[in-house]
Design a protein around this motif. Structure first.
Motif, PDB file in Angstrom:
ATOM      1  N   PRO A 290       0.514 -35.805   5.347  1.00 58.41           N
ATOM      2  CA  PRO A 290       1.113 -34.937   5.883  1.00 58.41           C
ATOM      3  C   PRO A 290       0.414 -33.948   6.860  1.00 58.41           C
ATOM      4  N   SER A 291      -0.983 -33.967   6.712  1.00 61.86           N
ATOM      5  CA  SER A 291      -1.806 -33.109   7.327  1.00 61.86           C
ATOM      6  C   SER A 291      -1.897 -33.380   8.619  1.00 61.86           C
ATOM      7  N   VAL A 292      -1.678 -34.801   9.093  1.00 61.24           N
ATOM      8  CA  VAL A 292      -1.738 -35.509  10.329  1.00 61.24           C
ATOM      9  C   VAL A 292      -0.474 -35.964  10.903  1.00 61.24           C
ATOM     10  N   ARG A 293       0.516 -35.424  10.053  1.00 57.75           N
ATOM     11  CA  ARG A 293       1.979 -35.958  10.629  1.00 57.75           C
ATOM     12  C   ARG A 293       2.446 -36.880  11.151  1.00 57.75           C
ATOM     13  N   GLU A 294       1.698 -38.037  10.380  1.00 57.52           N
ATOM     14  CA  GLU A 294       1.871 -39.405  10.596  1.00 57.52           C
ATOM     15  C   GLU A 294       3.054 -39.851   9.786  1.00 57.52           C
ATOM     16  N   LEU A 295       4.137 -40.586  10.308  1.00 57.73           N
ATOM     17  CA  LEU A 295       5.262 -40.878   9.732  1.00 57.73           C
ATOM     18  C   LEU A 295       5.143 -42.664   9.595  1.00 57.73           C
ATOM     19  N   ILE A 296       5.843 -43.238   8.672  1.00 56.03           N
ATOM     20  CA  ILE A 296       6.099 -44.845   8.389  1.00 56.03           C
ATOM     21  C   ILE A 296       7.381 -44.788   7.847  1.00 56.03           C
ATOM     22  N   TYR A 297       7.955 -45.934   8.413  1.00 54.85           N
ATOM     23  CA  TYR A 297       9.438 -46.377   7.759  1.00 54.85           C
ATOM     24  C   TYR A 297       9.305 -47.561   7.235  1.00 54.85           C
ATOM     25  N   SER A 298      10.417 -47.629   6.309  1.00 62.66           N
ATOM     26  CA  SER A 298      10.427 -49.108   5.461  1.00 62.66           C
ATOM     27  C   SER A 298      10.201 -50.255   6.464  1.00 62.66           C
ATOM     28  N   PHE A 299      11.124 -50.248   7.456  1.00 61.70           N
ATOM     29  CA  PHE A 299      10.992 -51.423   8.268  1.00 61.70           C
ATOM     30  C   PHE A 299       9.723 -51.710   8.949  1.00 61.70           C
ATOM     31  N   ASP A 300       8.712 -50.667   9.055  1.00 51.29           N
ATOM     32  CA  ASP A 300       7.245 -50.868   9.677  1.00 51.29           C
ATOM     33  C   ASP A 300       6.837 -51.718   8.598  1.00 51.29           C
ATOM     34  N   VAL A 301       6.749 -51.397   7.205  1.00 47.55           N
ATOM     35  CA  VAL A 301       5.943 -51.948   6.401  1.00 47.55           C
ATOM     36  C   VAL A 301       6.507 -53.444   6.200  1.00 47.55           C
ATOM     37  N   CYS A 302       7.748 -53.577   6.178  1.00 47.43           N
ATOM     38  CA  CYS A 302       8.601 -54.920   6.014  1.00 47.43           C
ATOM     39  C   CYS A 302       8.172 -55.834   7.484  1.00 47.43           C
ATOM     40  N   GLY A 303       8.211 -55.109   8.656  1.00 47.20           N
ATOM     41  CA  GLY A 303       7.842 -55.868   9.573  1.00 47.20           C
ATOM     42  C   GLY A 303       6.768 -56.714   9.683  1.00 47.20           C
ATOM     43  N   GLY A 304       5.478 -55.770   9.292  1.00 48.87           N
ATOM     44  CA  GLY A 304       4.150 -56.249   9.173  1.00 48.87           C
ATOM     45  C   GLY A 304       4.183 -57.313   8.264  1.00 48.87           C
ATOM     46  N   CYS A 305       4.471 -57.176   6.892  1.00 51.00           N
ATOM     47  CA  CYS A 305       4.505 -58.261   5.714  1.00 51.00           C
ATOM     48  C   CYS A 305       5.081 -59.449   6.270  1.00 51.00           C
ATOM     49  N   GLU A 306       6.522 -59.358   6.621  1.00 49.64           N
ATOM     50  CA  GLU A 306       7.004 -60.539   7.052  1.00 49.64           C
ATOM     51  C   GLU A 306       6.593 -61.332   8.400  1.00 49.64           C
ATOM     52  N   ALA A 307       6.113 -60.440   9.166  1.00 47.17           N
ATOM     53  CA  ALA A 307       5.622 -61.400  10.465  1.00 47.17           C
ATOM     54  C   ALA A 307       4.270 -61.966  10.032  1.00 47.17           C
ATOM     55  N   HIS A 308       3.483 -61.408   9.127  1.00 48.49           N
ATOM     56  CA  HIS A 308       2.303 -62.294   8.714  1.00 48.49           C
ATOM     57  C   HIS A 308       2.723 -63.617   7.758  1.00 48.49           C
ATOM     58  N   ALA A 309       3.900 -63.127   7.090  1.00 44.12           N
ATOM     59  CA  ALA A 309       4.261 -64.491   6.110  1.00 44.12           C
ATOM     60  C   ALA A 309       4.855 -65.422   7.132  1.00 44.12           C
ATOM     61  N   ILE A 310       5.331 -65.318   8.197  1.00 45.46           N
ATOM     62  CA  ILE A 310       5.935 -66.138   9.223  1.00 45.46           C
ATOM     63  C   ILE A 310       4.487 -66.838   9.762  1.00 45.46           C
ATOM     64  N   GLN A 311       3.751 -66.282  10.286  1.00 38.04           N
ATOM     65  CA  GLN A 311       2.667 -66.646  10.847  1.00 38.04           C
ATOM     66  C   GLN A 311       1.605 -67.543   9.848  1.00 38.04           C
ATOM     67  N   HIS A 312       1.692 -67.125   8.670  1.00 38.95           N
ATOM     68  CA  HIS A 312       0.756 -67.996   7.681  1.00 38.95           C
ATOM     69  C   HIS A 312       1.346 -69.378   7.533  1.00 38.95           C
ATOM     70  N   ALA A 313       2.709 -69.136   7.222  1.00 40.46           N
ATOM     71  CA  ALA A 313       3.351 -70.682   7.112  1.00 40.46           C
ATOM     72  C   ALA A 313       3.175 -71.236   8.274  1.00 40.46           C
ATOM     73  N   ILE A 314       3.180 -71.037   9.496  1.00 36.04           N
ATOM     74  CA  ILE A 314       3.185 -71.964  10.689  1.00 36.04           C
ATOM     75  C   ILE A 314       1.601 -72.356  11.153  1.00 36.04           C
ATOM     76  N   TYR A 315       0.599 -71.428  10.653  1.00 38.69           N
ATOM     77  CA  TYR A 315      -0.929 -71.654  10.767  1.00 38.69           C
ATOM     78  C   TYR A 315      -1.390 -72.441   9.853  1.00 38.69           C
ATOM     79  N   THR A 316      -0.687 -72.643   8.601  1.00 36.72           N
ATOM     80  CA  THR A 316      -1.167 -73.384   7.484  1.00 36.72           C
ATOM     81  C   THR A 316      -0.530 -74.852   7.476  1.00 36.72           C
ATOM     82  N   GLY A 317       0.587 -75.099   8.345  1.00 33.64           N
ATOM     83  CA  GLY A 317       1.328 -76.139   8.618  1.00 33.64           C
ATOM     84  C   GLY A 317       2.444 -76.211   7.397  1.00 33.64           C
ATOM     85  N   GLN A 318       2.902 -75.321   6.814  1.00 32.84           N
ATOM     86  CA  GLN A 318       4.103 -75.258   5.761  1.00 32.84           C
ATOM     87  C   GLN A 318       5.275 -75.217   6.593  1.00 32.84           C
TER      88      GLN A 318
END
Length: 302
Positions: free
Chosen positions: A241-269
């Motif tokens: 709150p002191s720096v007025r930074e906001l985050i949304y549910s889809f922000d965290v979802c986006g990062g996590c899910e994108a890394h899951a996709i990338q991980h699956a492709i880069y590891t050959g899954q």
């Protein structure tokens, strides 16, 4: 060309004031299109301005050298457009070109040491602030604005930044990086992740996760950053709150899910994005030592 009057200096009374007030709508209390260096537009950012406002804006271009902004882009990097152009061409500045955003992001991953998944954004901020394209503006004002941008060094710096981006992409290709493949992967990940992370199921999962450690933002969607439904639905949180930074549910979802996709492709899954599964179907043990998933709820819950 006859000099235009300074913003705010012409008299705004009588019929002139009435017509300007009607046209400007949410403009400044003075009834002027610009207050200081802030362009108040004409009360409706979704439509092009009338010709007189557009022409005066194009002639005055209320930018300043240096900060605070709005500033000439070159002035953030050097004392002159020439020096700024040299800085970006020599590689001291990493260019990000709005009209070539995906290419810029691919190049930026290599510059920053990030991955493509780090560049996936589900809902861009200011998503509701749609502005008319230059083709909708009065064309006389567009020509005048281009002339002003040339005179003040903006076009020189833009062209240098575009050349610098070309150079970076060409260098990556020579180093063996599949630039075109990276572009396709970035776009495919963004599309897939956006569709999933804006679903009711995903929003609920990530909202519940964030609610455990962050407080919901109580003040509504004043900046019109995202559609109202994501604020009223409890998906907006204060990071600090002191720096007025906001985050949304889809922000965290986006990062996590994108890394899951990338991980699956880069590891050959998986060979393509379409073959990957969502994070909730991945066994957490396989990702427990991967820093990219340290704060992802579905991994923590596995």
């Amino acid at each position: 060309m006859e000099d235009a009057p300074e913003w705010g200096q012409e008299e705004a009374t009588g019929e002139n004031m009435k017509s300007m007030t009607k046209r400007l709508g949410a403009g400044g209390s003075s009834g002027q299109p610009v207050t200081g260096h802030l362009f108040l537009y004409h009360g409706d950012e979704g439509t092009p301005p009338p010709e007189d406002v557009a022409v005066r804006y194009a002639r005055m271009l209320p930018y300043r050298v240096g900060m605070p902004g709005p500033s000439y882009s070159w002035s953030a990097f050097a004392a002159s457009p020439d020096e700024a152009a040299q800085a970006v061409l020599l590689g001291r500045v990493a260019p990000v070109i709005t009209e070539r955003m995906d290419e810029s992001l691919v190049a930026l991953t290599k510059h920053l040491g990030w991955t493509l998944a780090d560049m996936v954004v589900v809902v861009p901020r200011k998503a509701l602030s749609t502005h008319p394209k230059h083709t909708a503006w009065p064309q006389g004002a567009v020509k005048l604005l281009n002339d002003t941008l040339i005179q003040r060094g903006e076009i020189e710096f833009y062209n240098a930044a575009s050349r610098a981006l070309d150079m970076r992409l060409e260098k990556l290709r020579k180093e063996g990086v599949d630039v075109d493949g990276n572009l396709r992967l970035l776009k495919d990940m963004r599309k897939t992740v956006t569709e999933y992370c804006l679903s009711e199921r995903a929003l609920d999962i990530y909202r519940r996760h964030l609610s455990k450690s962050l407080s919901q933002h109580p003040k509504g969607n004043k900046l019109r950053d995202v559609p109202d439904e994501y604020v009223s639905g409890g998906h907006c949180f204060n990071i600090e709150p002191s720096v007025r930074e906001l985050i949304y549910s889809f922000d965290v979802c986006g990062g996590c899910e994108a890394h899951a996709i990338q991980h699956a492709i880069y590891t050959g899954q998986a060979k393509t994005v379409a073959e990957t599964t969502r994070l909730e179907h991945v066994r957490g043990e396989s990702l427990v030592d991967n820093d990219n998933f340290r704060n992802c709820p579905l991994v923590l819950q596995s």
